[in-house]
Design a protein around this motif. Sequence first.
Motif, mmCIF file in Angstrom:
data_model
loop_
_atom_site.group_PDB
_atom_site.id
_atom_site.type_symbol
_atom_site.label_atom_id
_atom_site.label_comp_id
_atom_site.label_asym_id
_atom_site.label_seq_id
_atom_site.Cartn_x
_atom_site.Cartn_y
_atom_site.Cartn_z
ATOM 1 N N UNK A 179 0.945 -1.237 -0.068
ATOM 2 C CA UNK A 179 -0.061 0.133 0.090
ATOM 3 C C UNK A 179 0.809 1.267 0.284
ATOM 4 N N UNK A 180 1.994 1.380 0.679
ATOM 5 C CA UNK A 180 3.034 2.308 0.699
ATOM 6 C C UNK A 180 3.309 2.552 -0.625
ATOM 7 N N UNK A 181 3.862 1.420 -1.397
ATOM 8 C CA UNK A 181 4.382 1.692 -2.737
ATOM 9 C C UNK A 181 3.169 2.122 -3.861
ATOM 10 N N UNK A 182 1.881 1.803 -3.448
ATOM 11 C CA UNK A 182 0.941 2.201 -4.236
ATOM 12 C C UNK A 182 0.770 3.777 -4.129
ATOM 13 N N UNK A 183 0.842 4.224 -2.964
ATOM 14 C CA UNK A 183 0.860 5.723 -2.694
ATOM 15 C C UNK A 183 2.025 6.597 -3.254
#
Length: 582
Positions: free
Chosen positions: A69-73
Amino acid sequence: MSPPAESSRWQLLRLVMPYWNSDAKWKARGYTVALLLLTLAQVALVIWTNYWNRALFDALEARSLNRLMMQIGTFVVILLLTVGVTAMHMRVKRWLQLDWRRWLTARLVDKWMTRGHHYQLQQTRGEHDNPDGRIAEDIHVVTESAISLTHSLVYSLLIFSTFANILLTVTGSVQFPGTGLMVPGYMLILAVAYAGAGTVFGMLLGRPLIRATNKLQSAEADFRFGLAHARESSESIALMQGEEAERRSSTSHFAELGHRWYRQTMAYLGIVSFSSGYGVLLPVFPILVMAPQYISGAMTLGVLMQAAQAFHQLTSALSWPIDNLAELARWRASADRVMSLYNDLQDLEDQAAQPQDRICVAQSQQAEIVLRDLCIATPDGQVLIDGLNVMIQRGERVLISGDPAVTIGLFKVLAGLWPWGHGEVWLPAGAAICFLPQRPFLPVGSLCAALSYPQPAGTFAAGAMQHALESAGIAWLAKRMEEVDNWQSVLPLRTQQRLAIARLFLQQPAWVFIEEASSAFEARDEEDFMDMLHRELPDSTLLAISFQSGLERHYQRRLLLNHLPQEPLVGYGTPLRALRKS
């Protein structure tokens, strides 16, 4: 003639680089710096994407939802910045391309449309066919492609320098099979070898492309010129029933275009075939090479994918020559065409700076025209007349007749269009001089603009324009003054000539040079034309070329000019001096 290939590049730089020192230099330099900074931003975003790619695959390998999720952001931020930087980059680049094209176009048009160079260019030999196409199309290619190619080259150099370091860092060394020899930076070596081999083979396969593209562009220009010429001469073609001849000419030009297109296709074939295979192998090759390291646990999935992407970016940067070979060929062909035109125009300027090798046309403070030891020749050196000495006083009316080549040549000499020969021509300084050719030029636009030409529409009062039209016998055109049309196509030649005469009455010049300006008139209309000149221009000096008999009574004297070896004779009325040089 075209300049030598080696020197033409430096000549082209001297032609185009002064743009950054022009009147708009600070804006041009500012946009150039902005383009460079935006290119750096693009490279930074690519580097960030490379490291994000590594983090993404490491998160997937670890099966961590939080890291995913951090990489998606992070990706959303990269995406938004990429869109913004790309849009700004496109805006800056296109402004610079257009402004550079405007500046270079103005520079060549100034040289083309000065001192009759556009006419003289048609009379001289050289590779300057279709100058309009070279200015409109080839300058477009030169400026647009130069900025695009330069940007892509700088981008590739920056990508190479950064991703070479990334590739060295993440891949490390590998042991040569069967030995204890460690090879450091092996993926960098493979990337350089892969791209180098591709570039060499691509250059060899694409070598014929430059010549084929140059010849194709020349064939395209000839085809366009033939169609444009047919459009401009549509009335004459229709009257002579020349449509079949024009179809044959168009077919012939297109056949040549098709032949050149086929030759370019064959030149493209080898390089496109090679490039397609080269591109398909590129994303797979690094993964296959580094797969043993990943399987052995020497690198993570994220490092493998980061290294594979770095390899792809690096080889793409090194493949800049092969990727841009077609565009380089197109740019080179257009640059050569622009330089050929510029050099031939520059030759005309250089010749004008050497008065000993050409006819000298100058101004004097005397109210007279003086021809002194005048020799008129053709551009290839054939002498038409030599030793012509004539003086024409203010207010005289002189009929010029004889050999058409000589008389019309004299008309062009007095207009400053014909520099070939030697001798002196002195014109009165500060006097309004008007030349009336057989077929007048009528610009596309309103009839008011055509009547006022070369002055802008609105220069003359409506009453003066109405009177000029009435005096020329075309008062019926007054109601069409605001209509916009191609008047050279919609008006018959006789009306065009009357419109040019009305223009003459409107401008009221002190000196008038007439070249069969009433050739489309009937005999009675010709007499009326002369009466109009006497009535509307009572104080003007008239020099008229005419081959019709019965008009001598309207002139004070007659100048009879014949082609060598006959003597240039003067007769009728007050004698003039016409001496052959000994």
